[in-house]
Design a protein around this motif. Structure first.
Motif, PDB file in Angstrom:
ATOM      1  N   LEU A  99       0.876  -1.176  -0.065  1.00 58.09           N
ATOM      2  CA  LEU A  99      -0.119   0.005  -0.018  1.00 58.09           C
ATOM      3  C   LEU A  99       0.917   1.265  -0.189  1.00 58.09           C
ATOM      4  CD1 LEU A  99      -2.760  -0.718   2.485  1.00 58.09           C
ATOM      5  CD2 LEU A  99      -3.089  -0.530   0.159  1.00 58.09           C
ATOM      6  N   GLU A 100       1.915   1.180   0.477  1.00 60.79           N
ATOM      7  CA  GLU A 100       2.948   2.267   0.582  1.00 60.79           C
ATOM      8  C   GLU A 100       3.995   2.088  -0.612  1.00 60.79           C
ATOM      9  OE1 GLU A 100       4.742   3.491   4.309  1.00 60.79           O
ATOM     10  OE2 GLU A 100       6.127   4.793   3.072  1.00 60.79           O
ATOM     11  N   GLY A 101       4.653   0.825  -0.704  1.00 65.15           N
ATOM     12  CA  GLY A 101       5.478   0.463  -1.601  1.00 65.15           C
ATOM     13  C   GLY A 101       5.052   0.710  -3.117  1.00 65.15           C
ATOM     14  N   SER A 102       3.993   0.576  -3.447  1.00 70.89           N
ATOM     15  CA  SER A 102       3.169   0.664  -4.769  1.00 70.89           C
ATOM     16  C   SER A 102       2.286   1.658  -4.885  1.00 70.89           C
ATOM     17  CB  SER A 102       3.074  -0.319  -5.337  1.00 70.89           C
ATOM     18  OG  SER A 102       2.477  -0.448  -6.634  1.00 70.89           O
ATOM     19  N   LYS A 103       2.612   2.659  -5.576  1.00 70.18           N
ATOM     20  CA  LYS A 103       1.190   3.893  -5.651  1.00 70.18           C
ATOM     21  C   LYS A 103       0.254   3.303  -6.510  1.00 70.18           C
ATOM     22  CE  LYS A 103       3.659   7.530  -3.944  1.00 70.18           C
ATOM     23  NZ  LYS A 103       3.301   8.136  -2.456  1.00 70.18           N
ATOM     24  N   ILE A 104       0.448   2.436  -7.439  1.00 68.46           N
ATOM     25  CA  ILE A 104      -0.416   1.936  -8.428  1.00 68.46           C
ATOM     26  C   ILE A 104      -1.121   0.711  -7.420  1.00 68.46           C
ATOM     27  CG2 ILE A 104      -0.662   0.577 -10.489  1.00 68.46           C
ATOM     28  CD1 ILE A 104       1.681   2.086 -11.691  1.00 68.46           C
ATOM     29  N   PHE A 105      -0.359  -0.251  -6.876  1.00 65.28           N
ATOM     30  CA  PHE A 105      -1.394  -1.171  -6.075  1.00 65.28           C
ATOM     31  C   PHE A 105      -2.461  -0.454  -5.038  1.00 65.28           C
ATOM     32  CE2 PHE A 105      -1.547  -3.542  -1.918  1.00 65.28           C
ATOM     33  CZ  PHE A 105      -2.054  -4.681  -2.464  1.00 65.28           C
ATOM     34  N   ALA A 106      -1.892   0.614  -4.404  1.00 63.97           N
ATOM     35  CA  ALA A 106      -2.470   1.603  -3.608  1.00 63.97           C
ATOM     36  C   ALA A 106      -3.876   2.036  -4.265  1.00 63.97           C
ATOM     37  CB  ALA A 106      -1.959   2.722  -2.768  1.00 63.97           C
ATOM     38  N   LYS A 107      -3.584   2.803  -5.323  1.00 62.22           N
ATOM     39  CA  LYS A 107      -4.742   3.323  -6.128  1.00 62.22           C
ATOM     40  C   LYS A 107      -5.787   2.246  -6.729  1.00 62.22           C
ATOM     41  CE  LYS A 107      -4.942   7.118  -7.344  1.00 62.22           C
ATOM     42  NZ  LYS A 107      -5.826   8.265  -6.473  1.00 62.22           N
ATOM     43  N   GLU A 108      -5.275   0.976  -7.090  1.00 64.53           N
ATOM     44  CA  GLU A 108      -6.101   0.054  -7.368  1.00 64.53           C
ATOM     45  C   GLU A 108      -7.049  -0.357  -6.456  1.00 64.53           C
ATOM     46  OE1 GLU A 108      -3.364  -2.643  -9.442  1.00 64.53           O
ATOM     47  OE2 GLU A 108      -3.502  -1.416 -11.453  1.00 64.53           O
ATOM     48  N   PHE A 109      -6.302  -0.557  -5.157  1.00 61.87           N
ATOM     49  CA  PHE A 109      -7.198  -1.108  -4.027  1.00 61.87           C
ATOM     50  C   PHE A 109      -8.118   0.025  -3.610  1.00 61.87           C
ATOM     51  CE2 PHE A 109      -7.742  -0.556   0.640  1.00 61.87           C
ATOM     52  CZ  PHE A 109      -8.182  -1.663   1.176  1.00 61.87           C
ATOM     53  N   LEU A 110      -7.884   1.345  -3.901  1.00 60.48           N
ATOM     54  CA  LEU A 110      -8.737   2.569  -3.388  1.00 60.48           C
ATOM     55  C   LEU A 110     -10.060   2.260  -4.364  1.00 60.48           C
ATOM     56  CD1 LEU A 110      -6.297   5.148  -2.556  1.00 60.48           C
ATOM     57  CD2 LEU A 110      -7.958   4.416  -1.186  1.00 60.48           C
ATOM     58  N   LEU A 111      -9.716   2.116  -5.644  1.00 59.74           N
ATOM     59  CA  LEU A 111     -10.827   2.213  -6.775  1.00 59.74           C
ATOM     60  C   LEU A 111     -11.459   0.963  -6.552  1.00 59.74           C
ATOM     61  CD1 LEU A 111      -8.660   3.510  -9.770  1.00 59.74           C
ATOM     62  CD2 LEU A 111     -10.034   4.858  -8.300  1.00 59.74           C
ATOM     63  N   ARG A 112     -10.829  -0.179  -6.256  1.00 59.23           N
ATOM     64  CA  ARG A 112     -11.817  -1.484  -6.274  1.00 59.23           C
ATOM     65  C   ARG A 112     -12.879  -1.561  -5.162  1.00 59.23           C
ATOM     66  NH1 ARG A 112      -7.502  -4.419  -6.314  1.00 59.23           N
ATOM     67  NH2 ARG A 112      -7.135  -4.716  -4.284  1.00 59.23           N
ATOM     68  N   HIS A 113     -12.236  -0.711  -4.094  1.00 56.76           N
ATOM     69  CA  HIS A 113     -13.363  -0.684  -2.664  1.00 56.76           C
ATOM     70  C   HIS A 113     -13.910   0.636  -2.700  1.00 56.76           C
ATOM     71  CE1 HIS A 113     -11.863  -4.516  -1.325  1.00 56.76           C
ATOM     72  NE2 HIS A 113     -10.325  -4.046  -1.748  1.00 56.76           N
ATOM     73  N   GLU A 114     -13.870   1.237  -3.639  1.00 54.34           N
ATOM     74  CA  GLU A 114     -14.737   2.690  -3.816  1.00 54.34           C
ATOM     75  C   GLU A 114     -14.456   3.558  -2.683  1.00 54.34           C
ATOM     76  OE1 GLU A 114     -18.685   1.638  -4.565  1.00 54.34           O
ATOM     77  OE2 GLU A 114     -18.220   0.585  -6.122  1.00 54.34           O
ATOM     78  N   ILE A 115     -13.185   3.648  -2.174  1.00 54.33           N
ATOM     79  CA  ILE A 115     -12.775   4.504  -1.451  1.00 54.33           C
ATOM     80  C   ILE A 115     -12.563   6.031  -1.950  1.00 54.33           C
ATOM     81  CG2 ILE A 115     -11.197   4.927   0.727  1.00 54.33           C
ATOM     82  CD1 ILE A 115     -10.921   1.824   0.725  1.00 54.33           C
ATOM     83  N   PRO A 116     -12.900   7.071  -1.401  1.00 58.16           N
ATOM     84  CA  PRO A 116     -12.648   8.583  -2.336  1.00 58.16           C
ATOM     85  C   PRO A 116     -11.195   8.769  -2.187  1.00 58.16           C
ATOM     86  CG  PRO A 116     -14.185   8.808  -0.341  1.00 58.16           C
ATOM     87  CD  PRO A 116     -13.786   7.337  -0.220  1.00 58.16           C
ATOM     88  N   THR A 117     -10.646   9.084  -3.610  1.00 53.83           N
ATOM     89  CA  THR A 117      -9.557   9.311  -3.653  1.00 53.83           C
ATOM     90  C   THR A 117      -9.325  10.025  -5.088  1.00 53.83           C
ATOM     91  OG1 THR A 117      -7.167   8.382  -4.185  1.00 53.83           O
ATOM     92  CG2 THR A 117      -8.777   7.233  -5.145  1.00 53.83           C
ATOM     93  N   ALA A 118      -8.152  10.719  -5.486  1.00 52.90           N
ATOM     94  CA  ALA A 118      -8.086  11.501  -6.831  1.00 52.90           C
ATOM     95  C   ALA A 118      -8.304  10.632  -8.056  1.00 52.90           C
ATOM     96  CB  ALA A 118      -6.427  12.082  -6.767  1.00 52.90           C
ATOM     97  N   GLY A 119      -8.959  11.141  -8.882  1.00 52.22           N
ATOM     98  CA  GLY A 119      -9.255  10.317 -10.002  1.00 52.22           C
ATOM     99  C   GLY A 119      -7.951  10.057 -10.797  1.00 52.22           C
ATOM    100  N   MET A 120      -8.010   8.766 -11.183  1.00 54.01           N
ATOM    101  CA  MET A 120      -6.756   8.156 -11.967  1.00 54.01           C
ATOM    102  C   MET A 120      -7.015   8.567 -13.322  1.00 54.01           C
ATOM    103  SD  MET A 120      -4.728   4.736 -11.734  1.00 54.01           S
ATOM    104  CE  MET A 120      -5.961   3.461 -12.523  1.00 54.01           C
ATOM    105  N   ILE A 121      -5.616   8.968 -14.108  1.00 54.69           N
ATOM    106  CA  ILE A 121      -5.751   9.346 -15.714  1.00 54.69           C
ATOM    107  C   ILE A 121      -5.225   7.722 -16.201  1.00 54.69           C
ATOM    108  CG2 ILE A 121      -5.045  10.312 -17.472  1.00 54.69           C
ATOM    109  CD1 ILE A 121      -5.228  12.709 -15.086  1.00 54.69           C
ATOM    110  N   GLY A 122      -4.369   7.307 -15.527  1.00 58.60           N
ATOM    111  CA  GLY A 122      -3.898   6.056 -16.140  1.00 58.60           C
ATOM    112  C   GLY A 122      -2.434   5.850 -15.562  1.00 58.60           C
ATOM    113  N   THR A 123      -2.040   4.544 -15.702  1.00 57.88           N
ATOM    114  CA  THR A 123      -0.754   3.918 -15.524  1.00 57.88           C
ATOM    115  C   THR A 123      -0.008   3.509 -16.484  1.00 57.88           C
ATOM    116  OG1 THR A 123      -1.369   1.608 -15.071  1.00 57.88           O
ATOM    117  CG2 THR A 123      -1.817   3.082 -13.459  1.00 57.88           C
ATOM    118  N   PHE A 124       1.606   3.929 -16.517  1.00 61.22           N
ATOM    119  CA  PHE A 124       2.138   3.929 -17.806  1.00 61.22           C
ATOM    120  C   PHE A 124       3.706   3.378 -17.266  1.00 61.22           C
ATOM    121  CE2 PHE A 124      -0.866   7.279 -18.087  1.00 61.22           C
ATOM    122  CZ  PHE A 124      -1.570   7.099 -19.387  1.00 61.22           C
TER     123      PHE A 124
END
Ligand code: AMP
Length: 429
Positions: A99-124
């Motif tokens: 959750l700390e070591g990978s921002k993408i892992f954390a963002k996917e977790f937040l989106l999967r569980h519908e926890i309010p966070t900044a909208g993601m444009i994409g991962t690259f």
């Protein structure tokens, strides 16, 4: 109880100090510790990123409880290594530390569980694809390196040219190292930031008092980012209504999400929040206590820390045991001349004993070491002068009075801790 604390900064000094006041604690070791911790615990040398070396140390010492400060041993799996051996430890698993070591892992977790966070444009992973995505972006835009990048992994891009430059430096030129080989683009949130930290045993959790830190080096939130130039906590920082909103819309779904994903989490969970007009949103997770937030939190603790942490490690946390001093606390970081850029070390620090004579004040050491009979600077952030009192005004007065007693060549600090912030928006509205 014999306790092993891992880390050697101001956060660990604060933990050692409070653990030392616990009734059941008879011995504290700290790895590697620092010049101030050495007066309160036995300091031992070891590489905090090397889980095998720390396990060997654990084998030799046989601690009844281990408390981990920095992220590196957590991301490297110290929690799993110690728990596998049946050694009580306050540390999330390697998987949870992602959750700390990978921002993408954390963002996917937040989106999967519908926890309010900044909208993601994409991962690259490709600079050209990331730059293509910029065409549809609105500015400013936030670019985050996926992995740990020593505090250099987040960039608030004001326009396309600077965004392109950062993307190329991360993905093409590899300037951020391995942590910067994947990036995340997300929308910019506006509001006041708040650090909301909790301790959990995997099932139950207990929030700590809220804090706010000051990342920029100069007064008025100017200059480059640092590891943190100060922090404060007060009863007014988070009124009951927005606090309830944070618990309901962020903390509860996060705990349920961890359980649903089968991610064991025993330890501190730091939730970095932006209090926006449309409610609190998650900026980031850290799998540990913050520094200097810990110093301000520890100053307000009115409970037996070792007992609560041993409960958390044993899976029987009792939130009712966490009691807090009413009022406020502040931590003012004293930094070396030039920090966060180049700085010199080895400067003699004077006035420490006088500073601690100020009522309510305690000086936590970060970048210090002993040199014969003196304490000298050994890092960028040198000391965290911390004070607790019945009100924010009196905590600030005590903290800055203590700062006034201390001197070392080149010393600088912010004079507006707890000042340069807007009042909290009604985050729950
Ligand atoms: P992070 O490590 O993700 O917390 O990012 C470090 C800092 O960058 C945060 O404390 C914020 O000040 C800022 N930040 C990160 N993400 C955003 C965002 N989406 N909008 C605005 N500021 C952000």
């Amino acid at each position: 109880m014999k306790v092993l604390v891992i880390g050697g900064g101001g956060r660990e000094h604060a933990l050692v100090w409070r653990l030392g006041q616990s009734r059941g604690v008879e011995k504290i070791w700290c790895v590697p510790g620092n010049g101030g911790i050495a007066a309160e615990a036995e300091c031992l040398a070891a590489d905090v990123g090397d889980v095998r070396a720390l396990t060997a140390l654990g084998e030799r010492l046989g601690p009844d409880l281990t408390v981990v400060g920095p992220e590196l041993p957590l991301v490297n799996g110290i929690g799993d290594a110690f728990r596998r051996r049946g050694w009580p430890i306050v540390a999330p698993s390697e998987q949870a530390a992602r959750l700390e070591g990978s921002k993408i892992f954390a963002k996917e977790f937040l989106l999967r569980h519908e926890i309010p966070t900044a909208g993601m444009i994409g991962t690259f992973e490709s600079a050209s694809k990331a730059c293509d995505a910029l065409r549809a972006a609105t500015w400013p835009l936030v670019i985050k390196a996926d992995g740990l990048c020593a505090g250099k992994g987040v960039f608030l891009a004001p326009d396309a040219a600077s965004a392109k430059d950062f993307i190329e430096r991360a993905l093409d030129k590899n300037e951020l190292g391995p942590g910067g080989q994947r990036i995340l683009l997300e929308e910019t949130l506006e509001g006041d930031e708040l650090s909301f930290i909790l301790v959990t045993d995997g099932e139950r959790y207990a929030p700590l008092v809220p804090t706010r830190d000051h990342k920029r080096v100069f007064d008025g939130n100017l200059g480059p980012n640092t590891g943190g130039m100060g922090a404060y906590s007060s009863d007014e920082l988070l009124p009951p209504k927005p606090r309830a909103k944070i618990l309901e819309s962020i903390v509860e779904p996060t705990m349920l999400g961890l359980a649903a994903d089968g991610i064991p989490y025993q330890g501190f969970l730091y939730i970095g929040l932006m209090l926006t007009r449309s409610g609190p949103k998650v900026l980031e997770f850290n799998c540990r206590l913050g520094d200097p937030e810990t110093q301000a939190i520890v100053a307000r603790m009115d409970f037996d820390l070792a007992e609560v942490l041993a409960d958390a490690a044993a899976g029987k946390l009792d939130a009712a045991k966490l009691r807090w001093k009413p009022g406020a606390s502040v931590c003012i970081v004293l930094a070396s001349g030039g920090y966060p850029g180049k700085f010199e070390t080895g400067k003699k620090i004077e006035g420490l004993a006088n500073a601690e004579k100020i009522r309510g004040a305690k000086v936590f050491h970060a970048g210090t070491k002993r040199d014969r009979d003196s304490i000298v600077t050994s890092g960028g952030r040198v000391l965290g002068v911390t004070a607790a009192a019945a009100s924010l005004e009196s905590a600030l007065a005590a903290g800055y009075e203590a700062v006034g007693k201390i001197h070392f060549e080149g010393m600088h600090y912010r004079k507006d801790i707890a000042r340069h912030v807007n009042r909290v928006h009604a985050a729950g509205d």
